[in-house]
Design a protein around this motif. Structure first.
Motif, PDB file in Angstrom:
ATOM      1  N   GLY A 138      51.974  39.580  48.690  1.00 22.41           N
ATOM      2  CA  GLY A 138      50.919  39.974  49.590  1.00 22.41           C
ATOM      3  C   GLY A 138      50.634  41.448  49.711  1.00 22.41           C
ATOM      4  O   GLY A 138      49.611  41.835  50.250  1.00 22.41           O
ATOM      5  N   PHE A 226      48.253  38.833  45.066  1.00 20.35           N
ATOM      6  CA  PHE A 226      47.212  37.842  45.335  1.00 20.35           C
ATOM      7  C   PHE A 226      47.710  36.451  44.947  1.00 20.35           C
ATOM      8  O   PHE A 226      47.691  35.515  45.750  1.00 20.35           O
ATOM      9  CB  PHE A 226      45.940  38.194  44.540  1.00 20.35           C
ATOM     10  CG  PHE A 226      44.734  37.400  44.960  1.00 20.35           C
ATOM     11  CD1 PHE A 226      43.805  37.935  45.836  1.00 20.35           C
ATOM     12  CD2 PHE A 226      44.524  36.109  44.484  1.00 20.35           C
ATOM     13  CE1 PHE A 226      42.694  37.202  46.236  1.00 20.35           C
ATOM     14  CE2 PHE A 226      43.432  35.371  44.880  1.00 20.35           C
ATOM     15  CZ  PHE A 226      42.510  35.916  45.757  1.00 20.35           C
ATOM     16  N   ASN A 229      50.660  35.329  47.151  1.00 15.36           N
ATOM     17  CA  ASN A 229      50.241  34.925  48.485  1.00 15.36           C
ATOM     18  C   ASN A 229      49.606  33.532  48.453  1.00 15.36           C
ATOM     19  O   ASN A 229      49.877  32.690  49.307  1.00 15.36           O
ATOM     20  CB  ASN A 229      49.251  35.966  49.025  1.00 15.36           C
ATOM     21  CG  ASN A 229      48.830  35.685  50.452  1.00 15.36           C
ATOM     22  OD1 ASN A 229      48.030  34.805  50.691  1.00 15.36           O
ATOM     23  ND2 ASN A 229      49.395  36.424  51.398  1.00 15.36           N
ATOM     24  N   VAL A 230      48.764  33.296  47.439  1.00 14.12           N
ATOM     25  CA  VAL A 230      48.128  31.972  47.326  1.00 14.12           C
ATOM     26  C   VAL A 230      49.188  30.899  47.080  1.00 14.12           C
ATOM     27  O   VAL A 230      49.165  29.831  47.701  1.00 14.12           O
ATOM     28  CB  VAL A 230      47.067  31.961  46.203  1.00 14.12           C
ATOM     29  CG1 VAL A 230      46.630  30.531  45.872  1.00 14.12           C
ATOM     30  CG2 VAL A 230      45.857  32.801  46.600  1.00 14.12           C
ATOM     31  N   LYS A 233      51.137  30.309  50.418  1.00 11.69           N
ATOM     32  CA  LYS A 233      50.373  29.631  51.464  1.00 11.69           C
ATOM     33  C   LYS A 233      49.965  28.221  51.048  1.00 11.69           C
ATOM     34  O   LYS A 233      49.893  27.324  51.888  1.00 11.69           O
ATOM     35  CB  LYS A 233      49.156  30.471  51.841  1.00 11.69           C
ATOM     36  CG  LYS A 233      49.609  31.718  52.599  1.00 11.69           C
ATOM     37  CD  LYS A 233      48.509  32.338  53.410  1.00 11.69           C
ATOM     38  CE  LYS A 233      49.044  33.529  54.181  1.00 11.69           C
ATOM     39  NZ  LYS A 233      48.041  34.598  54.280  1.00 11.69           N
ATOM     40  N   GLU A 344      44.961  48.948  53.922  1.00 12.80           N
ATOM     41  CA  GLU A 344      44.115  47.810  54.294  1.00 12.80           C
ATOM     42  C   GLU A 344      44.322  46.625  53.358  1.00 12.80           C
ATOM     43  O   GLU A 344      44.016  45.493  53.689  1.00 12.80           O
ATOM     44  CB  GLU A 344      42.621  48.166  54.246  1.00 12.80           C
ATOM     45  CG  GLU A 344      42.217  49.259  55.201  1.00 12.80           C
ATOM     46  CD  GLU A 344      42.437  50.625  54.566  1.00 12.80           C
ATOM     47  OE1 GLU A 344      43.402  51.278  54.972  1.00 12.80           O
ATOM     48  OE2 GLU A 344      41.680  51.018  53.683  1.00 12.80           O
ATOM     49  N   ALA A 345      44.773  46.919  52.138  1.00 11.58           N
ATOM     50  CA  ALA A 345      44.887  45.840  51.159  1.00 11.58           C
ATOM     51  C   ALA A 345      46.057  44.915  51.451  1.00 11.58           C
ATOM     52  O   ALA A 345      46.191  43.869  50.858  1.00 11.58           O
ATOM     53  CB  ALA A 345      45.036  46.428  49.767  1.00 11.58           C
ATOM     54  N   ILE A 346      46.883  45.318  52.392  1.00 11.89           N
ATOM     55  CA  ILE A 346      48.057  44.503  52.687  1.00 11.89           C
ATOM     56  C   ILE A 346      47.650  43.192  53.340  1.00 11.89           C
ATOM     57  O   ILE A 346      46.845  43.161  54.249  1.00 11.89           O
ATOM     58  CB  ILE A 346      49.006  45.282  53.603  1.00 11.89           C
ATOM     59  CG1 ILE A 346      49.549  46.492  52.830  1.00 11.89           C
ATOM     60  CG2 ILE A 346      50.124  44.408  54.106  1.00 11.89           C
ATOM     61  CD1 ILE A 346      50.209  47.502  53.707  1.00 11.89           C
ATOM     62  N   ALA A 347      48.217  42.115  52.859  1.00  6.13           N
ATOM     63  CA  ALA A 347      47.815  40.797  53.359  1.00  6.13           C
ATOM     64  C   ALA A 347      48.381  40.561  54.746  1.00  6.13           C
ATOM     65  O   ALA A 347      49.458  41.026  55.080  1.00  6.13           O
ATOM     66  CB  ALA A 347      48.322  39.722  52.421  1.00  6.13           C
ATOM     67  N   SER A 348      47.645  39.807  55.524  1.00  3.47           N
ATOM     68  CA  SER A 348      48.163  39.412  56.827  1.00  3.47           C
ATOM     69  C   SER A 348      49.144  38.279  56.643  1.00  3.47           C
ATOM     70  O   SER A 348      49.157  37.606  55.623  1.00  3.47           O
ATOM     71  CB  SER A 348      47.013  38.952  57.704  1.00  3.47           C
ATOM     72  OG  SER A 348      46.400  37.826  57.121  1.00  3.47           O
TER      73      SER A 348
END
Lengths: 349, 349
Positions: A138, A226, A229-230, A233, A344-348
């Motif tokens: 992420g 990316f 993270n996908v 989740k 900002e690019a950091i994933a929540s």
């Protein structure tokens, strides 16, 4: 004696979860000390190996990164990381907002020489009964082959420190096992990882596919943030759906409830095997200090697991191991384009 | 009368699975006809609505794409697609090697005007009891925002044709719901999809995350083939692990086996709900002809589901729908993503 600083205010539940977790952890680790960072309420926690470090603010789960960085300068999250920076603790643990934690950790601790971007490494349970460490999860959406090599080297240091396994195997997440598969970045990353293996920097297995994460084909799986993270989740979504279906089927009527009662020991043993709480505690790697992230919704057991993971990493000198491995791999990492990534690019979470 | 051509030799099991599946399908679809493509053995299949179309070769599951394209010119896979090209069948179905099927379909049928790359759309079961259609799943590793828009438009046509739902919702797979999340391509794709929604081309929900696939947040989830493939295979791996753990726990000893016996109706109803066979049948979209791909390991029930899906798509004019929607979205597909065009201009096309 190993000292951890704990952001006791972070996460969905704050001290109601973190304090019981700290007590549990202290009971189980007689050599550990804790710095409990947060508001006055923590003062009521009495333990000979725990010290209260005051912090007047709290980073909320939905605070923007800027708020955590520029406005809440006395947040429990920030003060906890500051303890690591000042050498008062060997690792910090927080269940707070991932983006804020990464940004603060990066701002206060800075990255290790040779690392462009810190990464988040998550252990996922596998069919072999262990865990597969996946990174990045992420922090970095667009990665070059150099970044993927950095992740592979740092992930190897993490697993070596936590599992006492000097040469953990690394897989490169791809859409096929063959060398010719994947995007251009992935193909170049494969070449670079093979060179790193030849230079003794890594135990590189080769390409792996999505199903290999839960099969446990390799100890470590490397991918960009990316994709990671996908994958994480999607897995959470599927596990939630399967769990929901099982619960629904067993509570459909009186007969199925009776069946659930009879199958209870089996179901509970099953539940224990897929219990992600046991694997709670993601490492933020590539910083000049150790920071661990607990899931925001962690309960006391899960949070104590994150503390235990941070403790093991600190005791086993994860920081030195990362730096030593990165230094060893430096010839391959050299020429790496240093391009800082905006927060900002950091994933929540 | 709708006619399907069936590659009876493809898949892990060939005619041993495809023929019983064809019989089952014909029994359930009294208006359907089948062209059974393959070797002489198929001649023994007697049914008033089935015709044998001979093909002397078989594309093996591990044949390279080049072998399927250039060497095996009389393969059952190729002849099945040829029936669609010649207008003798409205759709072809194969359980053979995905790469070969995509390459042959693309070579023989060509792509629809406005489509750069065909995509593979897969239905995954969701917590709402339906299926979420995900594309692309493996055909395209590096996608631009234009490709993602094409996938969104084609996926909408597919779900509209199969579920009789004129404006299915589309989610863009990302690592957060906020517009600012994700890579540059994803952010531009978000803008383009919003423009397409404003022009009446799409029902765009916005960004979705991995867990939304199994939650069923949207009818369609759009992503590049790399991410889609990882999400699909990670899910397969997790489902396999969970299923394995359940089986192991229930077969641990005499008591747990007894519990399994008592819980059998519940477990079997659970199994039915997560049975991926019901959702077998991926669509190859963007070609001037309909081609459906069954899982290679499909059994007769699963293969008959893929036949049923192809049949529904053909009866509901999926091909015309894809072409009409692509034509409608043409101004956006040709234009620059940075300059969203006024809705009136597009509506008047």
């Amino acid at each position: 004696m190993t000292i951890l600083s704990v952001d006791c205010m972070g996460g969905d539940h704050g001290p109601a979860v973190t304090l019981p977790a700290c007590r549990r952890f202290l009971d189980e680790h007689p050599e550990a000390r804790l710095l409990l960072v947060g508001g006055d309420a923590l003062g009521s926690f009495n333990h000979p190996r725990a010290t209260h470090v005051p912090a007047s603010e709290v980073v909320a789960m939905d605070d923007a990164v800027e708020v955590a960085l520029r406005r809440k300068k006395d947040s429990s999250m920030r003060v906890a990381i500051q303890q690591v920076k000042e050498g008062k603790a060997q690792a910090a643990v927080s269940a707070g907002n991932t983006g804020a934690l990464m940004a603060l950790a990066r701002y206060l601790l800075k990255t290790v020489d040779g690392i462009d971007r810190p990464a988040i490494a998550y252990p996922l349970p596998n069919a072999k009964g262990g865990a597969t460490t996946v990174l990045d999860l992420g922090a970095n959406v667009d990665c070059t082959e150099q970044h993927l090599l950095q992740f592979a080297v740092m992930g190897s240091a993490l697993v070596a420190a936590l599992k006492n396994q000097e040469q953990p195997s690394v897989g490169l997440l791809n859409i096929g096992e063959e060398i010719i598969k994947g995007s251009e970045v992935i193909k170049r990353a494969g070449e670079l990882l093979r060179s790193a293996a030849a230079a003794g920097d890594l135990n590189f297995h080769g390409n792996v596919e999505g199903n290999d994460i839960f099969k446990g084909t390799t100890d470590i799986v490397v991918c960009d943030g990316f994709v990671g993270n996908v994958a994480l989740k999607t897995s959470e979504g599927l596990a939630g759906m399967i769990g929901g279906f099982l619960r629904e089927e067993f509570s459909r009527n009186l007969l199925t409830r009776l069946a659930a009662l009879i199958a209870y020991p089996v179901l509970s043993s099953f539940k224990n095997r897929v219990d992600y709480r046991r694997y709670n505690g993601a490492a933020l790697l590539g910083l000049r200090g150790l920071v661990f992230k607990s899931h925001g919704s962690a309960d006391a057991f899960a949070f104590s697991q994150a503390l235990a993971r941070a403790y093991d990493a600190a005791r086993n000198n994860l920081l030195d191991r990362v730096q030593a491995r990165i230094a060893h791999a430096r010839p391959l990492l050299a020429g790496s384009p240093a391009e800082p990534q905006p927060a900002e690019a950091i994933a929540s979470e």
